[in-house]
Design a protein around this motif. Structure first.
Motif, PDB file in Angstrom:
ATOM      1  N   SER A  99      21.023  17.560  -1.777  1.00 55.94           N
ATOM      2  CA  SER A  99      20.449  17.793  -0.449  1.00 55.94           C
ATOM      3  C   SER A  99      19.074  18.439  -0.554  1.00 55.94           C
ATOM      4  N   ALA A 100      18.936  19.415  -1.447  1.00 59.50           N
ATOM      5  CA  ALA A 100      17.642  20.076  -1.625  1.00 59.50           C
ATOM      6  C   ALA A 100      16.603  19.104  -2.181  1.00 59.50           C
ATOM      7  N   MET A 101      17.021  18.262  -3.115  1.00 58.04           N
ATOM      8  CA  MET A 101      16.091  17.279  -3.682  1.00 58.04           C
ATOM      9  C   MET A 101      15.619  16.292  -2.624  1.00 58.04           C
ATOM     10  N   TRP A 102      16.562  15.743  -1.854  1.00 57.45           N
ATOM     11  CA  TRP A 102      16.198  14.759  -0.830  1.00 57.45           C
ATOM     12  C   TRP A 102      15.294  15.366   0.233  1.00 57.45           C
ATOM     13  N   SER A 103      15.631  16.559   0.701  1.00 56.29           N
ATOM     14  CA  SER A 103      14.792  17.174   1.737  1.00 56.29           C
ATOM     15  C   SER A 103      13.422  17.533   1.176  1.00 56.29           C
ATOM     16  N   GLY A 104      13.364  18.026  -0.087  1.00 57.10           N
ATOM     17  CA  GLY A 104      12.073  18.351  -0.696  1.00 57.10           C
ATOM     18  C   GLY A 104      11.222  17.115  -0.921  1.00 57.10           C
ATOM     19  N   MET A 105      11.836  16.051  -1.414  1.00 53.55           N
ATOM     20  CA  MET A 105      11.096  14.810  -1.644  1.00 53.55           C
ATOM     21  C   MET A 105      10.614  14.207  -0.330  1.00 53.55           C
ATOM     22  N   TRP A 106      11.469  14.259   0.686  1.00 54.06           N
ATOM     23  CA  TRP A 106      11.082  13.734   1.999  1.00 54.06           C
ATOM     24  C   TRP A 106       9.891  14.523   2.547  1.00 54.06           C
ATOM     25  N   ARG A 107       9.941  15.835   2.403  1.00 51.91           N
ATOM     26  CA  ARG A 107       8.861  16.695   2.895  1.00 51.91           C
ATOM     27  C   ARG A 107       7.548  16.373   2.177  1.00 51.91           C
ATOM     28  N   VAL A 108       7.604  16.205   0.851  1.00 49.80           N
ATOM     29  CA  VAL A 108       6.399  15.876   0.083  1.00 49.80           C
ATOM     30  C   VAL A 108       5.831  14.528   0.541  1.00 49.80           C
ATOM     31  N   CYS A 109       6.693  13.549   0.715  1.00 47.54           N
ATOM     32  CA  CYS A 109       6.232  12.217   1.142  1.00 47.54           C
ATOM     33  C   CYS A 109       5.559  12.278   2.513  1.00 47.54           C
ATOM     34  N   VAL A 110       6.171  12.982   3.439  1.00 47.42           N
ATOM     35  CA  VAL A 110       5.617  13.061   4.791  1.00 47.42           C
ATOM     36  C   VAL A 110       4.299  13.833   4.783  1.00 47.42           C
ATOM     37  N   GLN A 111       4.218  14.907   4.004  1.00 47.11           N
ATOM     38  CA  GLN A 111       2.978  15.678   3.921  1.00 47.11           C
ATOM     39  C   GLN A 111       1.840  14.844   3.338  1.00 47.11           C
ATOM     40  N   GLN A 112       2.155  13.952   2.437  1.00 39.52           N
ATOM     41  CA  GLN A 112       1.137  13.109   1.810  1.00 39.52           C
ATOM     42  C   GLN A 112       0.871  11.817   2.584  1.00 39.52           C
ATOM     43  N   GLY A 113       1.540  11.639   3.708  1.00 38.36           N
ATOM     44  CA  GLY A 113       1.300  10.463   4.549  1.00 38.36           C
ATOM     45  C   GLY A 113       2.014   9.203   4.109  1.00 38.36           C
ATOM     46  N   VAL A 114       3.059   9.363   3.327  1.00 39.05           N
ATOM     47  CA  VAL A 114       3.847   8.207   2.883  1.00 39.05           C
ATOM     48  C   VAL A 114       5.233   8.354   3.478  1.00 39.05           C
ATOM     49  N   HIS A 115       5.586   7.445   4.361  1.00 36.32           N
ATOM     50  CA  HIS A 115       6.919   7.482   4.946  1.00 36.32           C
ATOM     51  C   HIS A 115       7.826   6.607   4.083  1.00 36.32           C
ATOM     52  N   PRO A 116       8.860   7.188   3.460  1.00 34.17           N
ATOM     53  CA  PRO A 116       9.713   6.389   2.564  1.00 34.17           C
ATOM     54  C   PRO A 116      10.346   5.172   3.239  1.00 34.17           C
ATOM     55  N   ALA A 117      10.652   5.276   4.509  1.00 31.98           N
ATOM     56  CA  ALA A 117      11.268   4.133   5.197  1.00 31.98           C
ATOM     57  C   ALA A 117      10.279   2.994   5.400  1.00 31.98           C
ATOM     58  N   SER A 118       8.970   3.258   5.233  1.00 34.23           N
ATOM     59  CA  SER A 118       7.977   2.193   5.397  1.00 34.23           C
ATOM     60  C   SER A 118       8.091   1.140   4.305  1.00 34.23           C
TER      61      SER A 118
ATOM     62  N   ARG B 188       0.832  -1.210   0.000  1.00 37.87           N
ATOM     63  CA  ARG B 188       0.000   0.000   0.000  1.00 37.87           C
ATOM     64  C   ARG B 188       0.866   1.259   0.000  1.00 37.87           C
ATOM     65  N   GLN B 189       1.916   1.250   0.807  1.00 35.51           N
ATOM     66  CA  GLN B 189       2.808   2.408   0.846  1.00 35.51           C
ATOM     67  C   GLN B 189       3.512   2.596  -0.497  1.00 35.51           C
ATOM     68  N   ALA B 190       3.905   1.510  -1.137  1.00 34.55           N
ATOM     69  CA  ALA B 190       4.556   1.606  -2.445  1.00 34.55           C
ATOM     70  C   ALA B 190       3.585   2.158  -3.490  1.00 34.55           C
ATOM     71  N   ALA B 191       2.315   1.736  -3.433  1.00 37.51           N
ATOM     72  CA  ALA B 191       1.322   2.256  -4.375  1.00 37.51           C
ATOM     73  C   ALA B 191       1.090   3.751  -4.150  1.00 37.51           C
ATOM     74  N   ARG B 192       1.063   4.166  -2.879  1.00 37.08           N
ATOM     75  CA  ARG B 192       0.897   5.593  -2.581  1.00 37.08           C
ATOM     76  C   ARG B 192       2.106   6.391  -3.056  1.00 37.08           C
ATOM     77  N   LEU B 193       3.284   5.797  -2.938  1.00 34.53           N
ATOM     78  CA  LEU B 193       4.494   6.472  -3.394  1.00 34.53           C
ATOM     79  C   LEU B 193       4.501   6.631  -4.922  1.00 34.53           C
ATOM     80  N   VAL B 194       3.962   5.651  -5.620  1.00 34.37           N
ATOM     81  CA  VAL B 194       3.875   5.741  -7.082  1.00 34.37           C
ATOM     82  C   VAL B 194       2.963   6.899  -7.483  1.00 34.37           C
TER      83      VAL B 194
END
Length: 180
Positions: free
Chosen positions: A128-147, A98-104
């Motif tokens: 660094s800017a890309m990683w922090s921006g992507m991490w922020r987008v994922c967390v805001q959308q409820g998808v934790h990349p480490a999940s 489910r998390q992978a589908a949300r990430l897609v």
């Protein structure tokens, strides 16, 4: 309320030596190591599989109990045990899927973050800017990349435990398996 009397008995070194010698006579020869006592060549995995406590012993006794209670042959017991373990791990796999589908579904947003960072000249700053921006987008959308690591982090220890339990099963009940 009266306290129970404490029994204190001190043993002299000479008495301790005599007790140890008497115990050695009763018990017979003692192995030099636990691996030798278990009849193992000292392999770490074999030693871990021979321990009489913990998850390996629990899975081993569960397989033996399933075999004894059901009366199934060993091959069917192992298949049934595999199905039970897969059913127990299924929630972690479903969560990860489910998390992978949300990430897609976040791919356009993540691509937009990458596009906004293209103008940064310094490669380390851009990354660094890309990683922090992507991490922020994922967390805001409820998808934790480490999940996305949930299923492997659950399945790996379960897999190793099951392999060690089956290995222990092979060494302890080899006569039963040969008879089946």
């Amino acid at each position: 309320c009266a306290q129970p009397a404490r029994l204190v008995h001190s043993v002299s070194p000479r008495e301790s030596l005599a007790l140890t010698a008497r115990a050695a006579d009763v018990l017979g020869p003692v192995a030099a190591s636990p691996a030798e006592a278990a009849g193992l060549s000292g392999e770490p995995l074999a030693l871990a599989a021979s321990v009489d406590w913990g998850p390996v012993a629990a899975v081993h006794s569960a397989l033996v109990s399933l075999h004894d209670v059901s009366g199934m042959p060993w091959w069917a017991t192992l298949v049934a045990g595999t199905l039970v373990v897969r059913a127990l791990v299924l929630p972690a796999v479903v969560y990860q899927q489910r998390q992978a589908a949300r990430l897609v579904h976040l791919r356009p947003l993540l691509r937009a973050v990458a596009d906004t960072c293209k103008h940064i000249e310094s490669v380390p700053r851009r990354q660094s800017a890309m990683w922090s921006g992507m991490w922020r987008v994922c967390v805001q959308q409820g998808v934790h990349p480490a999940s996305l690591l949930a299923a492997p982090l659950v399945q790996l220890p379960v897999f190793v435990t099951c392999i060690l339990a089956v290995r222990r099963l092979m060494t302890t009940t080899q006569a039963d398996i040969a008879a089946a």
